[in-house]
Design an enzyme around this catalytic site. Sequence first.
Site, short mmCIF file in Angstrom:
data_model
loop_
_atom_site.label_atom_id
_atom_site.label_comp_id
_atom_site.label_asym_id
_atom_site.label_seq_id
_atom_site.Cartn_x
_atom_site.Cartn_y
_atom_site.Cartn_z
N ASN A 1 0.80 -1.23 0.00
CA ASN A 1 0.00 0.00 0.00
C ASN A 1 0.83 1.28 0.00
OD1 ASN A 1 0.79 -0.11 2.63
ND2 ASN A 1 -1.26 -0.05 3.52
N GLU B 1 9.22 6.36 16.16
CA GLU B 1 9.61 5.88 14.83
C GLU B 1 10.76 6.70 14.23
OE1 GLU B 1 5.95 5.73 12.58
OE2 GLU B 1 5.20 4.01 13.74
N1 UDP Z 1 -1.68 -4.62 6.70
C1 UDP Z 1 -1.90 -5.75 5.95
N2 UDP Z 1 -3.11 -6.41 6.08
C2 UDP Z 1 -4.09 -5.94 6.88
C3 UDP Z 1 -3.86 -4.79 7.66
C4 UDP Z 1 -2.65 -4.14 7.53
O1 UDP Z 1 -1.04 -6.18 5.19
O2 UDP Z 1 -5.16 -6.57 6.94
C5 UDP Z 1 -0.38 -3.94 6.58
C6 UDP Z 1 -0.47 -2.72 5.68
O3 UDP Z 1 0.71 -2.66 4.91
C7 UDP Z 1 -0.52 -1.58 6.67
C8 UDP Z 1 0.35 -2.12 7.81
O4 UDP Z 1 0.06 -3.50 7.86
O5 UDP Z 1 -0.03 -0.39 6.10
C9 UDP Z 1 0.09 -1.51 9.17
O6 UDP Z 1 -1.29 -1.59 9.46
P1 UDP Z 1 -2.07 -0.36 10.10
O7 UDP Z 1 -3.42 -0.86 10.48
O8 UDP Z 1 -1.22 0.26 11.16
O9 UDP Z 1 -2.28 0.63 8.84
P2 UDP Z 1 -1.63 2.03 8.42
O10 UDP Z 1 -1.35 2.80 9.69
O11 UDP Z 1 -0.36 1.72 7.65
O12 UDP Z 1 -2.66 2.69 7.55
#
Ligand code: UDP
Length: 134
Positions: free
Chosen positions: A114, A128
């Site tokens: 993503n 971080e």
């Molecule tokens: N992710 C994934 N599958 C999921 C949820 C999250 O691969 O079902 C990965 C995705 O790359 C995401 C990262 O884990 O960016 C961290 O998740 P978070 O919920 O913290 O999302 P973010 O803060 O990156 O939007």
Amino acid sequence: MALERTLSIIKPDAVAKNVIGQIYTRFENAGLKIVAAKMAQLTQAEAEGFYAVHKERPFFNDLVKFMISGPVMIQALEGENAVLTHRDLMGATNPKDAAPGTIRADFAESIDANAVHGSDSLENAAIEIKYFFG
Ligand code: UDP
């Protein structure tokens, strides 16, 4: 309004797509200043440490594997309300849900690949930034 710093990572899929410059332009146009930056090939230990909060989640191993699949571009961004401003630019975690014009809507393929990471709170931003820039 408060001057904040947040951590941003351009993930391997977006680096491979050659859109670092296009993403940097979005940061700059939103008033975010790049105050530190480095390209890195993360080791497994570095990626696991960075995502330690997700250790128990079912996607953890795939996430780590993806994050070490190629170089990433890591930066600290500074600006007014930088944490939220950056999260708004990124869009929702799943690009299918991301608002039009956001980085994930425009450059991401899937919830796993993503395009970008951004700190989700001021507290995590400090942790971080320290993790990657000392
Ligand atoms: N992710 C994934 N599958 C999921 C949820 C999250 O691969 O079902 C990965 C995705 O790359 C995401 C990262 O884990 O960016 C961290 O998740 P978070 O919920 O913290 O999302 P973010 O803060 O990156 O939007």
